[in-house]
Design a protein around this motif. Structure first.
Motif, PDB file in Angstrom:
ATOM      1  N   TYR A   1       0.848  -1.202   0.000  1.00  0.00           N
ATOM      2  CA  TYR A   1       0.000   0.000   0.000  1.00  0.00           C
ATOM      3  C   TYR A   1       0.874   1.239   0.000  1.00  0.00           C
ATOM      4  CZ  TYR A   1      -4.113  -2.865   0.923  1.00  0.00           C
ATOM      5  OH  TYR A   1      -5.113  -3.773   0.821  1.00  0.00           O
TER       6      TYR A   1
ATOM      7  N   GLY B   1      -5.143  -8.453  11.099  1.00  0.00           N
ATOM      8  CA  GLY B   1      -4.101  -7.597  10.534  1.00  0.00           C
ATOM      9  C   GLY B   1      -2.987  -8.370   9.879  1.00  0.00           C
TER      10      GLY B   1
ATOM     11  N   GLY C   1      -3.142  -9.935   7.146  1.00  0.00           N
ATOM     12  CA  GLY C   1      -3.210  -9.820   5.678  1.00  0.00           C
ATOM     13  C   GLY C   1      -4.160 -10.794   5.013  1.00  0.00           C
ATOM     14  N   LYS C   2      -5.021 -11.439   5.790  1.00  0.00           N
ATOM     15  CA  LYS C   2      -5.940 -12.437   5.225  1.00  0.00           C
ATOM     16  C   LYS C   2      -6.877 -11.806   4.184  1.00  0.00           C
ATOM     17  CE  LYS C   2      -7.842 -13.486   9.214  1.00  0.00           C
ATOM     18  NZ  LYS C   2      -7.163 -12.512  10.125  1.00  0.00           N
ATOM     19  N   SER C   3      -7.509 -10.718   4.591  1.00  0.00           N
ATOM     20  CA  SER C   3      -8.463 -10.075   3.680  1.00  0.00           C
ATOM     21  C   SER C   3      -7.759  -9.535   2.445  1.00  0.00           C
ATOM     22  CB  SER C   3      -9.194  -8.942   4.392  1.00  0.00           C
ATOM     23  OG  SER C   3     -10.014  -9.467   5.410  1.00  0.00           O
ATOM     24  N   THR C   4      -6.579  -8.982   2.654  1.00  0.00           N
ATOM     25  CA  THR C   4      -5.811  -8.468   1.520  1.00  0.00           C
ATOM     26  C   THR C   4      -5.571  -9.579   0.506  1.00  0.00           C
ATOM     27  OG1 THR C   4      -4.760  -6.909   3.032  1.00  0.00           O
ATOM     28  CG2 THR C   4      -3.689  -7.261   0.905  1.00  0.00           C
TER      29      THR C   4
ATOM     30  N   ARG D   1     -15.043  -1.408   0.701  1.00  0.00           N
ATOM     31  CA  ARG D   1     -14.537  -1.207   2.066  1.00  0.00           C
ATOM     32  C   ARG D   1     -15.021   0.102   2.662  1.00  0.00           C
ATOM     33  NH1 ARG D   1      -9.198  -3.685   3.190  1.00  0.00           N
ATOM     34  NH2 ARG D   1      -8.861  -1.794   4.393  1.00  0.00           N
TER      35      ARG D   1
HETATM   36  N1  LIG Z   1      -6.613  -0.105   1.551  1.00  0.00           N
HETATM   37  C1  LIG Z   1      -5.645  -0.170   2.484  1.00  0.00           C
HETATM   38  N2  LIG Z   1      -4.812   0.858   2.646  1.00  0.00           N
HETATM   39  C2  LIG Z   1      -3.846   0.805   3.585  1.00  0.00           C
HETATM   40  N3  LIG Z   1      -3.636  -0.229   4.395  1.00  0.00           N
HETATM   41  C3  LIG Z   1      -4.458  -1.270   4.290  1.00  0.00           C
HETATM   42  C4  LIG Z   1      -5.521  -1.312   3.335  1.00  0.00           C
HETATM   43  N4  LIG Z   1      -6.178  -2.492   3.435  1.00  0.00           N
HETATM   44  C5  LIG Z   1      -5.558  -3.171   4.443  1.00  0.00           C
HETATM   45  N5  LIG Z   1      -4.539  -2.450   4.953  1.00  0.00           N
HETATM   46  C6  LIG Z   1      -3.611  -2.872   6.010  1.00  0.00           C
HETATM   47  O1  LIG Z   1      -3.166  -4.167   5.718  1.00  0.00           O
HETATM   48  C7  LIG Z   1      -3.060  -4.932   6.861  1.00  0.00           C
HETATM   49  C8  LIG Z   1      -3.773  -6.238   6.679  1.00  0.00           C
HETATM   50  O2  LIG Z   1      -5.151  -6.031   6.673  1.00  0.00           O
HETATM   51  P1  LIG Z   1      -6.190  -7.171   6.373  1.00  0.00           P
HETATM   52  O3  LIG Z   1      -5.768  -7.891   5.163  1.00  0.00           O
HETATM   53  O4  LIG Z   1      -7.532  -6.588   6.386  1.00  0.00           O
HETATM   54  O5  LIG Z   1      -6.008  -8.111   7.659  1.00  0.00           O
HETATM   55  P2  LIG Z   1      -6.914  -9.277   8.176  1.00  0.00           P
HETATM   56  O6  LIG Z   1      -8.028  -9.466   7.219  1.00  0.00           O
HETATM   57  O7  LIG Z   1      -6.017 -10.399   8.273  1.00  0.00           O
HETATM   58  O8  LIG Z   1      -7.379  -8.825   9.508  1.00  0.00           O
HETATM   59  C9  LIG Z   1      -3.573  -4.104   8.026  1.00  0.00           C
HETATM   60  O9  LIG Z   1      -2.499  -3.595   8.750  1.00  0.00           O
HETATM   61  C10 LIG Z   1      -4.333  -2.978   7.321  1.00  0.00           C
HETATM   62  O10 LIG Z   1      -4.203  -1.810   8.053  1.00  0.00           O
END
Ligand SMILES: Nc1ncnc2c1ncn2[C@@H]1O[C@H](COP(=O)(O)OP(=O)(O)O)[C@@H](O)[C@H]1O
Ligand SMILES: [Mg+2]
Lengths: 232, 442
Positions: free
Chosen positions: A15, A46, A48-51, B440
């Motif tokens: 990001y 946090g 990165g699962k959703s990412t 989101r």
């Molecule tokens: N669009 C974005 N911009 C900046 N940081 C992001 C964004 N989406 C996720 N993050 C960061 O990426 C990291 C992983 O997030 P995410 O994949 O949602 O974790 P999980 O789903 O495992 O809880 C977090 O630290 C979050 O702050």
């Protein structure tokens, strides 16, 4: 062995690329999911699962690395084609359901058909079949605000299934449900997996729910640290 | 898909009725004002046109007018000159005019009153009839569409040879002749100046309130006066003057004649004849030019109101744009979901443009309905005002109140255009969202 449904090689997601607060979330993920697998992805909040899931679901683009969905390199595709792939090949189930508030259950299930390239015949009948499969046919005329959380998620699953996708992606689908309804939704996934041989990737917090699946991938700070039970 | 979009747009608009209505206000006001003004204008126009046409279509009026002095000094000593025999318009001039412009002019309508009188039955002193005797050119009767009940109408020959023939009213004939056939009967009229004239009845006309005025029912039927029509030249002869010409008359035009052209032709024809006349000339005019003036005024008003309407459409359109931007922000998540489920950017754009169009069209339709309602009401009022202003023609006046079809079509078109124009920017903004960001969005 046929082409895997998902093949990821050295996927990196960053990001704020090129900015001072640049943030690398995924540090080179290699992941292969074969046809008919039921995989759960676990990890701390946090991690990165959703990412990762968003990249798998063609909702987001990786910064580096390559991703093949059913053998096709999705990374370089146009927005238009990516929309079509989401529509035809991927079924989403979200934590917060994401149903359209003004449409009833039946209409919600029909949305992917509406955006489909090819005209599907007997749309209503097909949508009713899907609702029947998740035991919601009697609530076809109800709007989301007239349904319980578990019912909403079942409608969402019916919607995910309507275009007979290659893969079902569920990001914490039980996260907003109590454990009893959570288990009911989980049972539905197991049924889809066992009876229809669906490939399912499930993100969950619950170690208990994860343990029900064939394969458990553990993420930690953007890296896969464990992959148990995979590759039969 | 298209139909689906329209349905969704309607659902979305109706899920927030108050907001949608307020948004549409500018469009409603703009469209309804245009419809109101075009309905009233159209009603006035068509009422006047229909009325003039019902009065026999096109005519040009003309009269002998003194040549007025051109300078102030001359005015001080000027007196209106007396008319002499040479100053009148003769039947020969009229015949010459018709000969010169046979495609335009078909005849002359002129009238002169001989006076009031009484028809006395020599065999029965109790039997009499009151009449007002009028000399009329035969064409005039046709032009006025006087219907014959029995016998014949007056003819050109009757007029030229100054025959002592008459046409009487059916109401009078029935009572005075008591069932006998009046055609061929001789009647003696004693005029109020004591002179006695005999006429042969050649025809009986149908009494028509529109032509001959209301029947005065306060007078016993026996004493009621009816019009007795004789040839104009006969009338001139009986008046004892040497006058055989006209000082004021109407020229009847053929159905296809252009009124303005005919007026110009008539003016130039008489200008030549009166070129040597120091005191008088012929002034010709037509009602069409009055109508033309009214039309011009109405058109100016219509243009002005259209301008106002255009401004309110723009204001309304900006309102629509604003509300669409709000709506899109509110529905960011929904847009994300739709995109996740396969909606392409252009599909999203189409959905919101259609929503803006539907919003504007609903506003436009409400505006049209309000405009037609108020316009019809005011148009009717305007019609009544015309009717009262020209009470003597009340029975001729044909009121036509209807909204202008082209104004309605144009209003719908412009409502739609407003929707497209002001809906595109917000819709495009929605379409350019990134699916993951929209999904989101909190
Ligand atoms: N669009 C974005 N911009 C900046 N940081 C992001 C964004 N989406 C996720 N993050 C960061 O990426 C990291 C992983 O997030 P995410 O994949 O949602 O974790 P999980 O789903 O495992 O809880 C977090 O630290 C979050 O702050
Ligand atoms: Mg998450």
């Amino acid at each position: 062995m046929s082409e895997p449904v998902i093949r990821m090689e050295k996927i990196i997601k960053t990001y704020y690329e090129g900015k001072p607060n640049e943030l690398e979330i995924l540090h080179g993920i290699d992941l292969t999911v074969n046809q008919g697998e039921f995989v759960s992805i676990v990890g701390e909040s946090g991690s990165g699962k959703s990412t990762l899931m968003n990249i798998i679901g063609v909702l987001d683009r990786q910064t580096a690395g390559s991703y093949f969905l059913e053998g096709q390199d999705v990374g370089g595709m146009s927005d238009e084609v990516r929309s079509a792939i989401r529509n035809r090949r991927i079924g989403f189930v979200f934590q917060n359901f994401n149903l359209l508030p003004r449409a009833n259950a039946l209409k919600n299930v029909m949305v992917p058909l509406m955006y489909g390239e090819t005209k599907v015949k007997d749309q209503k009948e097909r949508a009713m079949e899907m609702l029947a499969m998740v035991g919601m046919e009697e609530r076809a005329g109800h709007r989301p605000n007239e349904l319980s959380g578990g019912q909403k998620q079942r409608v969402a699953i019916a919607r995910a299934m309507i275009n007979d996708p290659a893969i079902i992606l569920a990001d914490e689908p039980t996260g907003a449900l109590d454990s009893k309804t959570g288990h009911m939704v989980m049972d539905l996934f197991h049924r889809l997996h066992e009876e229809q041989g669906k490939t399912i990737v499930l993100i969950t917090h619950s170690q208990e729910l994860a343990s029900e699946t064939q394969r458990i991938v553990t993420l930690l700070d953007g890296e896969i640290v464990a992959d148990k039970g995979g590759a039969r | 898909m298209f139909l689906e979009n329209i349905k969704e747009a309607i659902t979305s608009i109706f899920s927030n009725k108050m907001r949608s209505l307020l948004t549409m206000l500018g469009i409603i006001i703009g469209i309804s004002s245009v419809i109101i003004i075009t309905t009233i204008g159209g009603s006035i126009q068509s009422t006047l046109t229909a009325t003039l046409n019902s009065m026999g279509g096109n005519t040009v009026s003309a009269y002998v007018e003194a040549r007025y002095p051109e300078t102030d000094e001359e005015w001080d000593t000027w007196v209106y000159p007396d008319m002499t025999d040479e100053d009148y318009v003769t039947q020969e001039m009229i015949d010459g005019l018709i000969e010169a412009y046979p495609d335009e002019i078909s005849g002359i309508a002129a009238q002169s009153n001989l006076g009031y009188g009484q028809i006395k039955d020599e065999t029965d002193a109790d039997n009499y009839a009151n009449v007002s005797v009028a000399g009329i050119t035969p064409e005039y009767l046709d032009y006025m569409k006087v219907e014959m009940y029995a016998g014949r109408n007056l003819t050109k020959t009757d007029n030229e040879t100054q025959k002592k023939v008459c046409v009487i009213a059916d109401t009078m004939a029935e009572r005075y002749f008591d069932g006998r056939d009046p055609i061929g009967e001789k009647v003696s009229v004693v005029l109020s100046d004591g002179s006695i004239h005999d006429f042969v009845v050649v025809g009986v006309y149908k009494y028509n309130q529109a032509l001959f005025g209301q029947v005065d029912t306060s007078i016993p039927e026996k004493d009621r006066s009816t019009m007795m029509i004789i040839p104009l030249q006969t009338c001139f002869k009986l008046q004892g003057t040497d006058q055989t010409g006209y000082d004021s008359f109407n020229l009847l035009l053929t159905p296809l004649a252009d009124v303005e052209q005919a007026t110009a032709d008539i003016t130039s024809y008489f200008d030549k004849i009166y070129a040597d006349n120091e005191n008088f000339h012929i002034y010709a005019y037509n009602m069409q030019s009055d109508l033309g003036m009214i039309n011009t005024v109405l058109n100016v008003i219509t243009v002005a109101v259209s301008g106002i309407a255009a401004i309110s459409l723009i204001v309304g359109g900006v309102g629509v744009m604003n509300i669409m931007l709000v709506s899109i922000t509110e529905r960011t998540r929904e847009i994300g979901v739709r995109m996740a489920l396969g909606a392409k950017r252009r599909t999203i754009r189409q959905q919101f443009v259609i929503e803006a169009i539907v919003l504007c069209l609903i506003g436009g339709t409400i505006g049209i309905l309000i405009g037609v309602g108020i316009g019809a009401l005011l148009g009717t009022v305007a019609g009544f005002i015309i009717q009262n202003m020209y009470a003597e023609y009340a029975n001729y006046i044909i009121m036509e109140v209807h909204p202008s079809g082209s104004a309605i079509m144009l209003s719908l078109f412009f409502s739609m255009l407003t929707g497209v124009f002001f809906g595109y920017y917000p819709a495009n903004k929605a379409a350019k969202m990134e699916v993951i960001d929209a999904l989101r969005y909190e």
